[in-house]
Structures are given as structure tokens and as C-alpha cells.
Design an enzyme around this catalytic site. Structure first.
Site, short mmCIF file in Angstrom:
data_model
loop_
_atom_site.label_atom_id
_atom_site.label_comp_id
_atom_site.label_asym_id
_atom_site.label_seq_id
_atom_site.Cartn_x
_atom_site.Cartn_y
_atom_site.Cartn_z
N ARG A 268 54.49 39.30 48.55
CA ARG A 268 53.69 40.10 47.61
C ARG A 268 53.71 39.41 46.25
O ARG A 268 54.79 39.11 45.72
CB ARG A 268 54.23 41.52 47.47
CG ARG A 268 53.38 42.32 46.49
CD ARG A 268 53.71 43.78 46.41
NE ARG A 268 52.68 44.42 45.58
CZ ARG A 268 52.08 45.57 45.86
NH1 ARG A 268 52.39 46.23 46.93
NH2 ARG A 268 51.15 46.06 45.06
N ARG B 164 38.11 41.95 34.81
CA ARG B 164 38.90 41.95 36.03
C ARG B 164 38.28 41.08 37.13
O ARG B 164 38.98 40.40 37.87
CB ARG B 164 39.04 43.38 36.57
CG ARG B 164 39.88 44.29 35.69
CD ARG B 164 39.87 45.72 36.25
NE ARG B 164 40.32 45.75 37.63
CZ ARG B 164 41.59 45.74 38.00
NH1 ARG B 164 42.54 45.72 37.10
NH2 ARG B 164 41.92 45.75 39.27
N ASP C 249 48.28 40.44 44.93
CA ASP C 249 48.12 41.39 43.83
C ASP C 249 48.20 40.65 42.49
O ASP C 249 48.80 39.58 42.38
CB ASP C 249 49.22 42.47 43.92
CG ASP C 249 48.84 43.72 43.15
OD1 ASP C 249 47.65 43.88 42.80
OD2 ASP C 249 49.73 44.54 42.87
N LEU D 32 45.28 27.37 62.78
CA LEU D 32 45.63 28.61 62.06
C LEU D 32 44.59 29.71 62.28
O LEU D 32 43.39 29.44 62.24
CB LEU D 32 45.71 28.29 60.56
CG LEU D 32 45.91 29.49 59.62
CD1 LEU D 32 47.35 29.97 59.68
CD2 LEU D 32 45.55 29.12 58.18
N THR E 107 41.79 50.33 52.09
CA THR E 107 41.03 51.59 52.20
C THR E 107 40.96 52.27 50.83
O THR E 107 39.93 52.80 50.44
CB THR E 107 41.75 52.52 53.21
OG1 THR E 107 41.90 51.81 54.44
CG2 THR E 107 40.98 53.78 53.47
N GLU E 108 42.09 52.21 50.10
CA GLU E 108 42.14 52.87 48.80
C GLU E 108 41.26 52.16 47.77
O GLU E 108 40.81 52.76 46.80
CB GLU E 108 43.60 52.92 48.28
CG GLU E 108 44.50 53.88 49.05
CD GLU E 108 44.87 53.41 50.47
OE1 GLU E 108 44.85 52.19 50.72
OE2 GLU E 108 45.16 54.28 51.32
N ARG F 36 45.40 41.95 36.31
CA ARG F 36 46.31 41.68 35.19
C ARG F 36 46.18 40.24 34.71
O ARG F 36 46.25 39.95 33.52
CB ARG F 36 47.76 41.98 35.61
CG ARG F 36 48.09 43.47 35.55
CD ARG F 36 49.38 43.79 36.24
NE ARG F 36 49.22 43.71 37.69
CZ ARG F 36 50.24 43.66 38.53
NH1 ARG F 36 51.48 43.65 38.08
NH2 ARG F 36 50.02 43.61 39.83
N HIS G 49 39.40 38.12 40.32
CA HIS G 49 39.07 38.06 41.74
C HIS G 49 38.44 36.70 42.08
O HIS G 49 38.72 36.12 43.13
CB HIS G 49 38.14 39.21 42.13
CG HIS G 49 38.72 40.57 41.91
ND1 HIS G 49 40.02 40.88 42.24
CD2 HIS G 49 38.19 41.71 41.38
CE1 HIS G 49 40.26 42.15 41.93
NE2 HIS G 49 39.18 42.66 41.40
#
Ligand code: FPP
Length: 249
Positions: free
Chosen positions: A190, A35, A22, A133, A68-69, A26, A39
Site C-alpha cells: 500500500r 487531483r 494510494d 505476467l 466500489t466506493e 495528495r 492520476h
């Protein structure tokens, strides 16, 4: 870095690390960028973290790349993200093969564009002989989608008479989850500072150690990952037992 890696390797390396990546947006806004620039930088971090996880001997690395959101974000951002993920994975596939990394995917592929599913499936098949991995991408994933899908498949077996209600155990549920090919995460990381689990692996993180850092994902470094593993190694995992019981095991 070599000294840090060999120091960590003398302790317990988490078999499965799951990450909620996350803070891309920001990070970008802080730099005065769009934004999507966050990414793009986030993809570089994915490469760095995959590399260090592999060097440390982590067996499974699950990355929450698209929830999903996230389908409810502005269409332009959704398109950019989907394209970025697929393009990055295709570009990295030769390197994944060279580094013995196997790719896996969990999520509701029925909602993903066909081009994305086809191309990701090809990368999964191209890396299927790797024995190091496993890099598992959670795309179009949410725990509530996964659990609903799991309940439906178990209910179908019951109604067909191939499974009896009394035989439904936590182990049977594990075996029907999208993550059935992996052990539960030992460590959940996180980035971006928020203290929530955002519909990610809710069943599987029952006993995971949790590490939250304020660092935004694009700034999360290999050293930060090593720090998370070092803190994991200091934790006493009790799985509901007393500390004394664990020490006498
Ligand atoms: C959260 O940041 C991040 C995402 C929704 C996407 C993460 C995806 C990548 C880093 C690309 C992954 C690429 C591969 C190859 C797996 P946010 O936009 O929610 O940030 P914010 O909380 O600051 O707004």
C-alpha cells in the site's frame, strides 16, 4: 538495477503481488495541481511497476484502480478516472502484447459504462495469448461486493441442487471468487501511508505479507518495488505454524 534484479531473483519471488495505489490526490495537491494530475502521473507508475514486476518474474500483479466506493467521488473525477484507465490500457495494449503480459479484470462491470467494459474486454482478448505476467485490474471492485456475489452464486447452486451445503469448503469459495484464476497474493503493497486494507481482497490476503510505504503512488519507483520484494524475502511466512515447524518442513 540489473544487479538488484538478479540479486532478488536468487531468492523467492512473490508469485502474486497486489497493490493499493494510494496518494495520487495528495501528490497533486502538494505540487499545487488538480487531483486529476496525480492520476495522470499514477498511470506512468503503473507502466513502471508492471515492467519491473514482469522483469522479476512475478506471475500476477493486481492493481486496485477503482473501488466500489470511488463511484461516490465527484462525478467529474469519476469520469476522468474511468476515461484515463481505459485510454491508458488501450494505448499500452501493443506494448503489453510485446512484453507477453496478459490483462485481466475483476470488479462489478454492471456499474461501469458500456464503452469502458467493451474497450477493456477487447484489450483482454487481444492479450489473451500472453504467457508471462498477468496484470489484473481491480475496477469497480470491493471485497464486500465480491463476497456478496460469491455467496449469491453458491446459494443459487445449492437451491438448484447442484451443490450440497456440506460440500461448501474454503476451496469451493476460492473457486467462486472473481480471483479464482489466481493464487492468493503473497505480498500486499500500500502506498500513501495509511494502515488499512480498504475493502481489497479481504478473503485472499489472509496470509499475505503487508508492506506499507509513505511514498505517494506517483512517486513509487521500480527501486521502491524492489525494496518491497527484498523485505518480503526477509520475512518468515509461518501460515499459523511455529517458526521451528516451518524450518523443519
Ligand atoms: C488513489 O489515490 C488512487 C485512485 C483512486 C486511482 C488509481 C488509479 C490510477 C493510478 C490510474 C490507474 C491506471 C491504470 C492504467 C490501471 P487517491 O486519489 O485516493 O489519493 P489521495 O488518498 O491522496 O486522495
Amino acid at each position: 538495477m540489473e544487479t538488484i534484479i538478479s540479486g532478488l531473483k536468487s531468492g523467492t519471488i512473490p508469485q502474486h503481488v497486489a497493490i493499493i495505489m494510494d496518494g495520487n490526490g495528495r501528490w497533486a495537491l502538494k505540487q499545487g495541481l488538480e487531483r486529476s494530475a496525480g492520476h495522470v502521473r499514477g498511470v506512468d507508475t503503473v507502466r513502471q511497476i508492471t515492467e519491473i514486476a514482469s522483469q522479476l518474474g512475478v506471475r500476477y500483479l493486481t492493481l486496485y484502480a477503482f473501488s466500489t466506493e470511488n463511484w461516490n467521488r465527484p462525478q467529474k473525477e469519476v469520469d476522468i478516472l474511468m476515461d484515463l484507465i481505459v485510454t491508458a490500457i488501450e494505448r499500452e495494449t501493443p506494448d503489453l502484447i510485446r512484453n507477453n503480459v496478459r490483462l485481466a479484470l475483476i470488479g462489478d462491470t454492471s456499474r461501469m459504462p458500456d464503452f469502458a467494459v467493451d474497450r477493456l474486454k477487447r484489450c483482454i482478448s487481444d492479450t489473451s495469448a500472453s504467457t508471462g505476467l498477468t496484470l489484473c485490474l481491480a475496477i469497480s471492485y470491493s471485497s464486500r461486493w465480491e463476497l456478496t456475489d460469491t455467496v449469491r452464486r453458491i446459494a443459487a447452486e445449492v437451491s438448484q441442487g447442484t451443490l450440497s451445503i456440506n460440500d461448501i469448503t474454503p476451496d469451493i469459495i476460492d473457486r467462486h471468487l472473481a480471483t479464482s484464476f489466481m493464487p492468493d497474493p503473497d505480498l500486499l503493497i500500500r502506498t500513501g501511508g495509511d494502515m488499512r486494507v480498504s475493502n481489497f481482497l479481504l478473503w485472499q490476503i489472509a496470509y499475505s505479507e503487508i508492506y506499507v510505504t509513505d511514498t505517494y503512488w506517483p512517486d513509487f519507483s521500480q527501486l521502491d518495488f524492489c525494496n518491497a520484494v527484498a523485505l518480503f524475502q526477509k520475512r518468515e511466512r509461518r501460515f499459523g505454524l511455529t517458526g521451528e515447524q516451518v524450518r523443519n518442513q
